[in-house]
Write a protein that holds these residues in place. Structure first.
Motif, PDB file in Angstrom:
ATOM      1  N   PRO A 178       0.789  -1.237   0.000  1.00  0.00           N
ATOM      2  CA  PRO A 178       0.000   0.000   0.000  1.00  0.00           C
ATOM      3  C   PRO A 178       0.819   1.285   0.000  1.00  0.00           C
ATOM      4  N   SER A 179       1.883   1.350   0.778  1.00  0.00           N
ATOM      5  CA  SER A 179       2.670   2.588   0.822  1.00  0.00           C
ATOM      6  C   SER A 179       3.357   2.862  -0.510  1.00  0.00           C
ATOM      7  N   ASP A 182       0.739   4.220  -2.953  1.00  0.00           N
ATOM      8  CA  ASP A 182       0.500   5.635  -2.670  1.00  0.00           C
ATOM      9  C   ASP A 182       1.610   6.499  -3.257  1.00  0.00           C
ATOM     10  N   ARG A 203      -6.421   3.760  -6.840  1.00  0.00           N
ATOM     11  CA  ARG A 203      -6.313   3.872  -5.381  1.00  0.00           C
ATOM     12  C   ARG A 203      -7.400   3.048  -4.682  1.00  0.00           C
ATOM     13  N   GLY A 204      -8.625   3.165  -5.156  1.00  0.00           N
ATOM     14  CA  GLY A 204      -9.719   2.401  -4.552  1.00  0.00           C
ATOM     15  C   GLY A 204      -9.554   0.911  -4.739  1.00  0.00           C
ATOM     16  N   ASP A 205      -9.121   0.489  -5.930  1.00  0.00           N
ATOM     17  CA  ASP A 205      -8.917  -0.935  -6.173  1.00  0.00           C
ATOM     18  C   ASP A 205      -7.779  -1.475  -5.316  1.00  0.00           C
ATOM     19  N   ALA A 207      -7.029  -0.474  -2.301  1.00  0.00           N
ATOM     20  CA  ALA A 207      -7.572  -0.684  -0.958  1.00  0.00           C
ATOM     21  C   ALA A 207      -8.378  -1.977  -0.881  1.00  0.00           C
ATOM     22  N   ARG A 208      -9.035  -2.348  -1.988  1.00  0.00           N
ATOM     23  CA  ARG A 208      -9.845  -3.573  -2.000  1.00  0.00           C
ATOM     24  C   ARG A 208      -9.002  -4.827  -2.175  1.00  0.00           C
ATOM     25  N   PRO A 211      -5.065  -6.152   0.403  1.00  0.00           N
ATOM     26  CA  PRO A 211      -5.065  -6.980   1.624  1.00  0.00           C
ATOM     27  C   PRO A 211      -5.007  -8.478   1.343  1.00  0.00           C
TER      28      PRO A 211
END
Length: 236
Positions: A178-179, A182, A203-205, A207-208, A211
């Motif tokens: 993630p970092s 970004d 960005r949204g994808d 986050a989904r 993980p």
């Protein structure tokens, strides 16, 4: 003594990411020789492994980036010596050229999270499952090198991953956490080239999907790192 892994980078924001996590306990060094005409690179006999990362340049643009020729020679020698090699995005293209394949500039743009079809069994991709959603960020493509095994594909980019002996090439980005995502989205020559809708979508994808992708990617990259450890034990 464990021989170190050499990580070749082409941009300050495209570092090893989760590859460094997979290399836990294995020493590694990071160098950028992209624009050095005659870089002093180690002998493959002194390497435990070789990683070639991504970047925005064309893999065959030796006129403007003469260090690419030296990278290609080192990659070819490493594969010949059965040193574990991992090429990511541009690094996969450098690997493919070193093994005799052709580069196709502007073959088709893929940017964002989308599935790839895993078409062969390999320990690096096995933890991802048969059709994982991964991060793409490229518009060049390569042919499958002679004698290599195709590992993954998409309609836009038929060669998304391959294995050639000790070497694995990945057109997509398993190293991104993630970092790092970004960071990429904020860098002018990456996220800055995207329109707001595409950038927000990536960005949204992220986050989904990250993980679930991160632990599978760490396991797959760890399988490659295990080949480095196996080389060290065999030489110890």
């Amino acid at each position: 003594m464990v021989r170190p892994v050499l990580v070749l980078t082409h941009a300050p924001h495209e570092g090893p990411g989760m590859i460094s996590r997979a290399l836990d306990g294995i020493p590694y060094g990071v160098r950028t020789v992209l624009d050095v005409a005659e870089p002093r690179l180690p002998s493959v006999a002194d390497l435990g492994g070789l990683v070639v990362m991504g970047g925005a340049v064309d893999a065959d643009d030796e006129r403007n980036h003469p260090g690419l020729a030296a990278e290609r020679r080192l990659v070819a020698a490493a594969v010949e010596a059965d040193v574990p090699v991992l090429g990511v995005c541009l690094g996969m293209q450098v690997l493919a050229l070193a093994l005799g394949a052709r580069l196709h500039r502007r073959h088709g743009t893929e940017i964002g999270f989308a599935p790839v079809d895993v078409v062969a069994d390999d320990p690096v991709l096995a933890p991802l499952g048969p059709r994982p959603i991964v991060l793409h960020w490229h518009d060049d493509a390569v042919d499958l090198p002679p004698g290599a095994t195709l590992l993954a594909s998409t309609p836009a980019t038929p060669v998304q991953a391959f294995r050639a002996g000790s070497a694995v090439g990945l057109q997509f980005h398993l190293e991104v956490e993630p970092s790092m995502l970004d960071l990429w989205l904020g860098v002018p020559d990456m996220g800055g080239l995207l329109d707001d809708e595409v950038r927000d979508g990536v960005r949204g994808d992220g986050a989904r999907h990250l993980p679930d992708l991160v632990p599978a990617a760490v396991a797959g990259l760890g399988a490659w790192a295990d080949a480095v450890r196996t080389r060290a034990r065999a030489q110890g």
